[in-house]
Design a protein around this motif. Sequence first.
Motif, mmCIF file in Angstrom:
data_model
loop_
_atom_site.group_PDB
_atom_site.id
_atom_site.type_symbol
_atom_site.label_atom_id
_atom_site.label_comp_id
_atom_site.label_asym_id
_atom_site.label_seq_id
_atom_site.Cartn_x
_atom_site.Cartn_y
_atom_site.Cartn_z
ATOM 1 N N ILE A 1 0.840 -0.970 -0.108
ATOM 2 C CA ILE A 1 -0.106 0.054 0.078
ATOM 3 C C ILE A 1 0.777 1.231 -0.076
ATOM 4 O O ILE A 1 1.904 1.238 0.843
ATOM 5 N N SER A 2 0.683 2.234 -0.966
ATOM 6 C CA SER A 2 1.457 3.447 -0.950
ATOM 7 C C SER A 2 0.570 4.750 -0.768
ATOM 8 O O SER A 2 -0.623 4.595 -1.008
ATOM 9 N N ASN A 3 1.276 5.655 -0.078
ATOM 10 C CA ASN A 3 0.688 6.948 -0.008
ATOM 11 C C ASN A 3 -0.590 6.957 0.963
ATOM 12 O O ASN A 3 -1.366 7.871 0.883
ATOM 13 N N ARG A 4 -0.554 6.085 1.982
ATOM 14 C CA ARG A 4 -1.547 6.035 2.997
ATOM 15 C C ARG A 4 -0.951 6.518 4.092
ATOM 16 O O ARG A 4 -1.501 6.348 5.387
ATOM 17 N N ILE A 5 0.159 6.635 4.287
ATOM 18 C CA ILE A 5 1.086 7.097 5.208
ATOM 19 C C ILE A 5 2.000 8.398 5.244
ATOM 20 O O ILE A 5 2.478 8.360 3.872
ATOM 21 N N TRP A 6 2.209 9.273 6.129
ATOM 22 C CA TRP A 6 2.952 10.395 5.678
ATOM 23 C C TRP A 6 3.572 11.105 6.959
ATOM 24 O O TRP A 6 3.075 10.699 8.020
ATOM 25 N N SER A 7 4.593 12.004 6.636
ATOM 26 C CA SER A 7 5.035 12.638 7.890
ATOM 27 C C SER A 7 5.788 14.118 7.264
ATOM 28 O O SER A 7 5.868 14.041 6.408
ATOM 29 N N TYR A 8 6.033 14.908 8.156
ATOM 30 C CA TYR A 8 6.672 16.129 7.988
ATOM 31 C C TYR A 8 8.253 16.109 8.519
ATOM 32 O O TYR A 8 8.244 15.972 9.643
ATOM 33 N N GLY A 9 9.206 16.083 7.745
ATOM 34 C CA GLY A 9 10.482 16.317 7.909
ATOM 35 C C GLY A 9 10.868 17.596 8.392
ATOM 36 O O GLY A 9 11.973 17.689 9.469
ATOM 37 N N GLU A 10 10.461 18.366 8.064
ATOM 38 C CA GLU A 10 10.734 20.022 8.537
ATOM 39 C C GLU A 10 9.519 20.730 8.725
ATOM 40 O O GLU A 10 8.941 21.631 7.580
#
Length: 172
Positions: free
Chosen positions: A104-113
């Motif tokens: 599964i792609s693009n269903r988890i995200w984060s902010y590095g900055e």
Amino acid sequence: MNGYSNTMPSHGTRKYNVQSFPRPPVVERTNRHIQIKWHGQLIADCPPGEAYWVLETHHPPTYYIPASTVRMPLATTPRSTFCEWKGTATYYSMMSPISAAETISNRIWSYGEPQKGFEPIKGYLAFYAGPWECYVDGERAHQQPGDYYGGWITQDIEGVVKGQWGNWDPVL
């Protein structure tokens, strides 16, 4: 604290009306136990007090958990999006815990900055409430309508939720 106590009374009567959430949004640590299961296997387990939630007008909470609480390897994808409040998001893919053929792609995200005010969620991961099963204090959460935003709806969330028509604000 911004007046959104995130501890539930033992009788479970506390309700959060999304129309009373702030804009611009706020990020706060939450005392909720966050778990994510996929194909019956626990893939993330975040103890109370280690997650953050972002509260924004007309949105159910979006939960951000430490990467260390995720039990499956992640790989970055080419996708990125920009949030006017949080900044640029990086997206991930994850292979199923039972079949390497299912990713599964693009269903988890984060902010590095993350931008100012959202520094606490730097490197924390947010999950859409599907295809896996997401739980808040043992209650299965449901996806915010429209598949545009990543908020989780539980029984304690009420009010008019944004998302059914993309990023358009609801008409009240």
